[in-house]
Design a protein around this motif. Structure first.
Motif, short mmCIF file in Angstrom:
data_model
loop_
_atom_site.label_atom_id
_atom_site.label_comp_id
_atom_site.label_asym_id
_atom_site.label_seq_id
_atom_site.Cartn_x
_atom_site.Cartn_y
_atom_site.Cartn_z
N TYR A 16 0.87 -1.17 0.00
CA TYR A 16 0.00 0.00 0.00
C TYR A 16 0.90 1.21 0.00
O TYR A 16 1.64 1.43 0.96
CB TYR A 16 -0.85 -0.10 1.27
CG TYR A 16 -1.47 1.15 1.82
CD1 TYR A 16 -2.28 1.98 1.02
CD2 TYR A 16 -1.31 1.48 3.17
CE1 TYR A 16 -2.88 3.11 1.57
CE2 TYR A 16 -1.91 2.61 3.71
CZ TYR A 16 -2.68 3.42 2.92
OH TYR A 16 -3.27 4.53 3.46
N SER A 135 -4.80 3.72 10.54
CA SER A 135 -3.63 3.52 9.68
C SER A 135 -4.05 2.50 8.64
O SER A 135 -4.59 1.44 9.00
CB SER A 135 -2.48 2.99 10.54
OG SER A 135 -1.53 2.33 9.76
N SER A 137 -2.69 0.20 6.78
CA SER A 137 -2.24 -1.19 6.89
C SER A 137 -2.80 -1.89 8.13
O SER A 137 -2.77 -3.11 8.22
CB SER A 137 -0.71 -1.24 6.91
OG SER A 137 -0.21 -0.51 8.00
N ARG A 140 -5.27 -4.81 7.79
CA ARG A 140 -4.80 -6.17 7.46
C ARG A 140 -4.37 -6.95 8.70
O ARG A 140 -4.09 -8.14 8.60
CB ARG A 140 -3.61 -6.08 6.48
CG ARG A 140 -3.99 -5.57 5.08
CD ARG A 140 -2.80 -5.72 4.14
NE ARG A 140 -1.60 -5.23 4.76
CZ ARG A 140 -0.79 -4.31 4.24
NH1 ARG A 140 -1.04 -3.79 3.05
NH2 ARG A 140 0.29 -3.92 4.89
N SER A 187 4.95 7.34 6.84
CA SER A 187 4.16 6.84 5.71
C SER A 187 3.00 7.77 5.36
O SER A 187 2.63 7.88 4.20
CB SER A 187 3.69 5.41 5.97
OG SER A 187 3.12 5.29 7.23
N HIS A 191 2.51 8.58 1.51
CA HIS A 191 1.29 8.28 0.73
C HIS A 191 0.85 9.49 -0.09
O HIS A 191 0.38 9.36 -1.22
CB HIS A 191 0.14 7.88 1.67
CG HIS A 191 0.32 6.53 2.30
ND1 HIS A 191 0.49 5.38 1.57
CD2 HIS A 191 0.35 6.15 3.60
CE1 HIS A 191 0.62 4.35 2.40
NE2 HIS A 191 0.55 4.79 3.63
N ASP A 279 9.82 -2.41 3.92
CA ASP A 279 8.75 -1.44 4.15
C ASP A 279 9.31 -0.07 3.82
O ASP A 279 10.39 0.04 3.25
CB ASP A 279 8.27 -1.53 5.60
CG ASP A 279 6.99 -2.36 5.70
OD1 ASP A 279 6.33 -2.54 4.66
OD2 ASP A 279 6.65 -2.83 6.80
O1 PMV Z 1 -0.52 1.99 7.17
P1 PMV Z 1 0.51 2.99 6.83
O2 PMV Z 1 -0.09 4.32 6.49
O3 PMV Z 1 1.58 3.09 7.88
O4 PMV Z 1 1.24 2.53 5.48
C1 PMV Z 1 2.03 1.38 5.39
C2 PMV Z 1 2.86 1.42 4.18
C3 PMV Z 1 3.83 0.27 3.98
O5 PMV Z 1 4.15 -0.35 5.22
C4 PMV Z 1 5.12 0.84 3.41
C5 PMV Z 1 3.31 -0.76 2.99
C6 PMV Z 1 2.25 -1.70 3.47
O6 PMV Z 1 1.42 -2.09 2.64
O7 PMV Z 1 2.25 -2.10 4.65
#
Ligand code: PMV
Length: 323
Positions: A16, A135, A137, A140, A187, A191, A279
């Protein structure tokens, strides 16, 4: 009105990177949950509390973390009509200083604890969509094992679900800590900048659909070579998009390059099916099947001057107590 939840961090095979408002991604992504990188969070909704209080690893949260948590709690309060302020206590079982994203485990544990403390019961998909607001990710880390995040197009339709349980395939992720420095560009900013990269459009339109298919097929057939080659291309592309954004973001260090360009390819030449992913940071995740390959990599890593954390695929976020 008190509940505690535990949640794992996750590592993405398909990343992501780049989003639309509300942490909505441009593409589906795929990850697995990490057994040894977890957060445990207790939430109490307090009728007499004047403001939210947040403690992380026995310290009051920094101003940045506090504001982010309050914003997330506000979203929960307005969605589920909760009137009280919250007392939040969170503990990571891995040092935050090692630069592993704790936002995925942190916000998924917080979402589950906050909802359980309010005595609400929500379907997993809704909990996942909720965690995503904290956040991206984090959505998931709610379902079990190997997980797909359906990009969706709005708040409800963008959530993650399990593809396979955690015991489906004994893969290991050795997180090699090459740097303990906090990254300069988080991140959230990454993004926003992703779309300024000239590589972004081809990534979304061509590369991601192709790689998603490849990873799904590799998981279905437990094909480590296909999985490994695909996730290495994907990790390199994440870093290339960051590098070619305006302003440019550099996450890799010389140590990162030494590992991914020399050490890991050398291990493969010796016949060990070890592959890397990254990452948004300098640390290297070595993905390798359990059993002999993982045993050899563990021994090899002990010869290097870095700390590492070994993970297996893990179940998703769980409420562990409620009263
Ligand atoms: O959830 P965030 O906004 O911290 O974004 C995560 C971004 C990455 O870790 C680099 C990729 C991913 O899909 O986990």
């Amino acid at each position: 009105m008190i509940a505690t939840a535990q949640a794992p961090a996750n590592i993405a095979f398909i990343k992501y990177w780049g989003n639309k408002p509300g942490n909505l991604p441009w593409s589906d992504t795929i990850s697995f949950n990490l057994s040894n990188c977890t957060t445990e969070t207790t939430v109490t909704w307090q009728p007499h509390l004047a403001q939210d209080t947040v403690t992380i690893d026995n310290q009051p949260a920094t101003q940045k973390a506090l504001l982010r948590t309050i914003e997330f709690l506000d979203a929960i309060r307005s969605t589920y009509d909760i009137k009280h302020k919250a007392q939040v206590t969170s503990r990571n079982n891995f040092p935050m200083s090692v630069g592993i994203a704790s936002s995925a485990s942190g916000f998924s544990a917080l979402a589950l604890a906050a909802i359980a403390a309010a005595r609400l019961e929500l379907p997993e998909s809704e909990l996942s969509a909720l965690a995503r607001l904290g956040s991206g990710s984090a959505c998931r880390s709610v379902p079990d094992g190997f997980v797909i995040w359906h990009a969706g197009q709005d708040r409800q339709s963008s959530y993650a679900e399990s593809l396979y349980p955690s015991d489906y395939w004994d893969l290991r992720d050795f997180v090699v800590i090459v740097s303990e420095q906090e990254k300069k560009v988080g991140s959230a900013d990454g993004h926003k900048l992703a779309r300024t990269s000239p590589l972004f459009e081809t990534r979304i339109k061509v590369n991601l659909p192709t790689r998603l298919k490849a990873v799904l097929h590799a998981l279905e057939t437990k094909d480590i070579k296909l999985l490994g080659e695909t996730i290495e291309q994907e990790a390199r592309e994440l870093h290339q998009v960051a590098l070619t954004s305006t302003p440019s973001i550099v996450y890799a260090t010389n140590q990162t390059h030494e590992l991914i360009d020399q050490v890991i390819p050398d291990w493969r030449r010796q016949g060990i099916p070890a592959y890397f992913t990254l990452d948004a940071g300098p640390n290297v995740h070595v993905i390798v099947p359990g059993g002999n390959p993982a045993d050899t990599i563990r021994q090899n890593l002990h010869q290097l001057p870095y700390q590492f954390i070994e993970n297996q695929p893990a179940p998703g976020a769980r409420v562990i107590s409620q009263s």
